[in-house]
Design a protein around this motif. Structure first.
Motif, PDB file in Angstrom:
ATOM      1  N   TYR A  83       0.835  -1.193   0.000  1.00  0.00           N
ATOM      2  CA  TYR A  83       0.000   0.000   0.000  1.00  0.00           C
ATOM      3  C   TYR A  83       0.870   1.243   0.000  1.00  0.00           C
ATOM      4  CZ  TYR A  83       1.038   0.856   4.912  1.00  0.00           C
ATOM      5  OH  TYR A  83       1.683   1.134   6.090  1.00  0.00           O
ATOM      6  N   ASN A  84       0.295   2.321  -0.490  1.00  0.00           N
ATOM      7  CA  ASN A  84       0.949   3.618  -0.531  1.00  0.00           C
ATOM      8  C   ASN A  84      -0.032   4.639   0.022  1.00  0.00           C
ATOM      9  OD1 ASN A  84       1.116   6.319  -2.144  1.00  0.00           O
ATOM     10  ND2 ASN A  84       3.163   5.453  -2.239  1.00  0.00           N
ATOM     11  N   LEU A  85       0.448   5.516   0.878  1.00  0.00           N
ATOM     12  CA  LEU A  85      -0.358   6.612   1.408  1.00  0.00           C
ATOM     13  C   LEU A  85       0.517   7.858   1.380  1.00  0.00           C
ATOM     14  CD1 LEU A  85      -3.116   7.345   2.622  1.00  0.00           C
ATOM     15  CD2 LEU A  85      -2.158   6.869   4.874  1.00  0.00           C
ATOM     16  N   ALA A  86       0.206   8.776   0.464  1.00  0.00           N
ATOM     17  CA  ALA A  86       1.031   9.966   0.256  1.00  0.00           C
ATOM     18  C   ALA A  86       1.276  10.690   1.568  1.00  0.00           C
ATOM     19  CB  ALA A  86       0.353  10.901  -0.737  1.00  0.00           C
ATOM     20  N   HIS A  87       2.484  11.151   1.765  1.00  0.00           N
ATOM     21  CA  HIS A  87       2.939  11.888   2.943  1.00  0.00           C
ATOM     22  C   HIS A  87       3.068  11.005   4.181  1.00  0.00           C
ATOM     23  CE1 HIS A  87       2.282  15.435   0.528  1.00  0.00           C
ATOM     24  NE2 HIS A  87       1.044  15.050   0.335  1.00  0.00           N
ATOM     25  N   CYS A  88       2.861   9.678   4.020  1.00  0.00           N
ATOM     26  CA  CYS A  88       2.932   8.765   5.171  1.00  0.00           C
ATOM     27  C   CYS A  88       3.809   7.547   4.899  1.00  0.00           C
ATOM     28  CB  CYS A  88       1.535   8.279   5.557  1.00  0.00           C
ATOM     29  SG  CYS A  88       0.352   9.572   5.941  1.00  0.00           S
ATOM     30  N   VAL A  89       3.494   6.782   3.858  1.00  0.00           N
ATOM     31  CA  VAL A  89       4.165   5.516   3.575  1.00  0.00           C
ATOM     32  C   VAL A  89       4.304   5.353   2.064  1.00  0.00           C
ATOM     33  CG1 VAL A  89       4.000   2.999   3.725  1.00  0.00           C
ATOM     34  CG2 VAL A  89       3.181   4.388   5.604  1.00  0.00           C
ATOM     35  N   SER A  90       5.484   4.962   1.635  1.00  0.00           N
ATOM     36  CA  SER A  90       5.706   4.670   0.221  1.00  0.00           C
ATOM     37  C   SER A  90       5.835   3.165   0.048  1.00  0.00           C
ATOM     38  CB  SER A  90       6.963   5.377  -0.276  1.00  0.00           C
ATOM     39  OG  SER A  90       7.187   5.074  -1.625  1.00  0.00           O
ATOM     40  N   TRP A  91       4.778   2.534  -0.355  1.00  0.00           N
ATOM     41  CA  TRP A  91       4.689   1.102  -0.634  1.00  0.00           C
ATOM     42  C   TRP A  91       5.126   0.227   0.534  1.00  0.00           C
ATOM     43  CZ3 TRP A  91       1.209   0.618  -3.927  1.00  0.00           C
ATOM     44  CH2 TRP A  91       1.087   1.500  -4.995  1.00  0.00           C
TER      45      TRP A  91
END
Length: 153
Positions: A83-91
């Motif tokens: 999963y990716n969540l911008a400004h939080c986690v990249s893949w």
């Protein structure tokens, strides 16, 4: 307060149609790439149906507020399960379901403090924004998502 849910049909990632007839399922909303939908993700969970579990396939969404023309950020899921969540986690890694099937229903639910992602009723992620950066909390914390756009190819 009970959460509401709306459903989108993303078959084989934007090739629309039901498994049997090739036509959109009656209770699923067909997805149109880059079309903006009014959507309060904090009040209404999002379900996306895919029928292609091929490695490398992605579901990518862009989120924005009513008062802004630009996105606040995006999120995505990818097979194998990341999963990716911008400004939080990249893949980051998602929990991998015990059974991987072609026909999958993804559920995205967001509160003021967290995002959960489930696949076929099995929770794969419960991400608390406060466990990440201050930028993550500023971007995703609170009631911030008013619109979504599917940006998968």
């Amino acid at each position: 307060m009970a959460r509401h849910m709306r459903r989108f049909c993303v078959l084989a990632l934007l090739v629309l149609g039901s498994l049997d007839t090739g036509q959109p399922a009656a209770d699923w909303i067909p997805v149109v790439k880059n079309q903006l939908f009014d959507w309060d993700l904090e009040a209404v969970s999002l379900q996306i149906r895919t029928i292609d579990a091929t490695s490398g396939k992605e579901i990518r969404l862009s989120m924005q507020r009513n008062d802004e023309e630009t996105a606040i950020g995006g999120m995505g899921v990818r097979i194998p399960f990341k999963y990716n969540l911008a400004h939080c986690v990249s893949w980051g890694e998602l929990t991998t379901p015990a059974e991987i099937v072609q026909d999958m229903i993804w559920t995205f639910a967001k509160s003021n403090e967290s995002l959960t992602i489930s696949c076929n009723g099995v929770q794969l992620l419960n991400f608390k924004f406060s466990d990440s950066s201050d930028n993550c909390v500023r971007t995703w914390g609170g009631d911030v998502v008013d619109k979504i756009k599917f940006i998968s190819s």
